[in-house]
Design an enzyme around this catalytic site. Structure first.
Site, PDB file in Angstrom:
ATOM      1  N   SER A  50       5.230 -15.562  16.000  1.00 20.44           N
ATOM      2  CA  SER A  50       4.976 -16.983  16.228  1.00 20.44           C
ATOM      3  C   SER A  50       3.660 -17.506  15.360  1.00 20.44           C
ATOM      4  CB  SER A  50       4.406 -17.021  17.772  1.00 20.44           C
ATOM      5  OG  SER A  50       5.595 -16.889  18.627  1.00 20.44           O
TER       6      SER A  50
ATOM      7  N   HIS B 138       2.031 -22.026  19.850  1.00 16.40           N
ATOM      8  CA  HIS B 138       2.149 -21.972  21.478  1.00 16.40           C
ATOM      9  C   HIS B 138       0.930 -21.390  22.036  1.00 16.40           C
ATOM     10  CE1 HIS B 138       2.798 -17.870  21.830  1.00 16.40           C
ATOM     11  NE2 HIS B 138       3.552 -17.886  20.950  1.00 16.40           N
TER      12      HIS B 138
ATOM     13  N   ASP C 123      18.397 -14.420   6.531  1.00  8.96           N
ATOM     14  CA  ASP C 123      18.054 -13.319   5.588  1.00  8.96           C
ATOM     15  C   ASP C 123      18.381 -12.015   6.074  1.00  8.96           C
ATOM     16  OD1 ASP C 123      16.189 -11.694   3.718  1.00  8.96           O
ATOM     17  OD2 ASP C 123      15.435 -13.614   3.092  1.00  8.96           O
TER      18      ASP C 123
END
Length: 318
Positions: free
Chosen positions: A271, A136, A256
């Site tokens: 990210s 992004h 997890d």
């Protein structure tokens, strides 16, 4: 992309140093005028938070110092201001005032010419000499606007701490730049990530890239770094795959226990973390769902590869 591409999958943290086009307005402060009232020339000129000032009078305002010089040059007389708002160039007139306390001409605005942040490197295509990260755009922390890039570089970084995410408030990885030496140059700060050229070898695992149509709901893993500089693999589950929204191609849930214990799920700074399925790179983590930190969005690796190759294309053309 017809035949399979092999890329170096990273999952390592990187520091971003970006210099924006013009001086970004990140705040205002009123100035005491001799009569005891307060004035704000920038607000009076109609300027707003997030505007990028590119010229005052005859001075191009590439950085903060240039803004000071331009205000000095105007010496209290009206100066034309050229600025950009929402991608559109506009002009107004601003009259600086003398701030006796600071002994300088001022406009009543705080500006910034650079921004820094931490993200995760998704992959490097060593053959093409390009990198892809984040998934992004880098936006300014004060204004939320996408940073209009003049120049930028990526540097080595280590993760020194983490605040866990809870519903309604995303957590964050805290990073520390560990070198001034650039690993690469940012060429694109775009809707689907940060891309550029690499100037040094970057470690990672040679991995085949999956085509978008091969990504399926089911078990997968992400590579991410929650401390130091070494990525680890964590289990996730791809709940949904969607090619209608070019930036939200999949919804994934962190399953997890180790990652949930450390971060509560997906946090800012993760990210760009590569998503692997059946031994192939399928995408990168892009956003967290604000009301559920265990879930987030991902973007197809194929989209990122196409964007990364447009960088090498521009370099070859230049």
């Amino acid at each position: 992309i017809s035949e399979r591409t092999q890329v170096t999958v990273c999952g390592t943290p990187f520091g971003v140093k970006m210099f924006s086009e013009g001086a970004l307005i990140v705040g205002f402060s009123d100035i005491d005028s001799p009569g005891g009232s307060t004035v704000n020339p920038a607000k009076a000129a109609g300027l707003r938070l997030g505007d990028r000032v590119i010229r005052i009078g005859q001075t191009r305002t590439e950085n903060n110092d240039a803004v000071k010089e331009a205000l000095e040059a105007a010496r209290g007389s009206a100066a034309e201001v050229i600025y950009v708002r929402s991608g559109e160039q506009r002009s107004t007139t601003l009259t600086p005032v003398w701030d006796a306390a600071a002994a300088q001409w001022r406009a009543g605005m705080w500006v910034r010419d650079s921004s820094a942040g931490v993200g995760t490197l998704t992959f490097v295509d060593a053959q093409a000499g390009v990198f892809a990260g984040l998934g992004h755009p880098i936006s300014d922390s004060d204004t939320g606007e996408q940073v209009a890039l003049r120049s930028g570089e990526i540097v080595a970084c280590q993760i020194v701490g983490c605040t866990g995410g809870t519903a309604g408030s995303p957590g964050e990885l805290k990073g520390k730049f560990i070198s001034d030496h650039a690993l690469g140059r940012i060429c694109i700060n775009g809707e689907n990530g940060v891309y550029g050229t690499v100037s040094t070898a970057i470690a990672g695992q040679q991995t085949e890239l999956a085509f978008a149509q091969e990504v399926l709901p089911g078990a997968a893993e992400i590579l991410t770094t929650t401390s130091g500089e070494t990525p680890r693999s964590y289990r996730v589950y791809i709940e949904k795959v969607n090619d209608a929204d070019p930036r939200r191609n999949m919804v994934l849930r962190v399953t997890d226990p180790a990652l949930l214990a450390q971060t509560g799920g997906i946090v800012q700074g993760m990210s760009g973390s590569p998503i692997l399925q059946n031994g192939r790179l399928v995408g990168a983590v892009t956003h967290v769902l604000v009301n559920d930190p265990t879930r987030g969005y991902g973007i197809f690796a194929q989209t990122m590869l196409e964007q990364a190759h447009s960088v090498s294309g521009t370099d070859a053309a230049a």
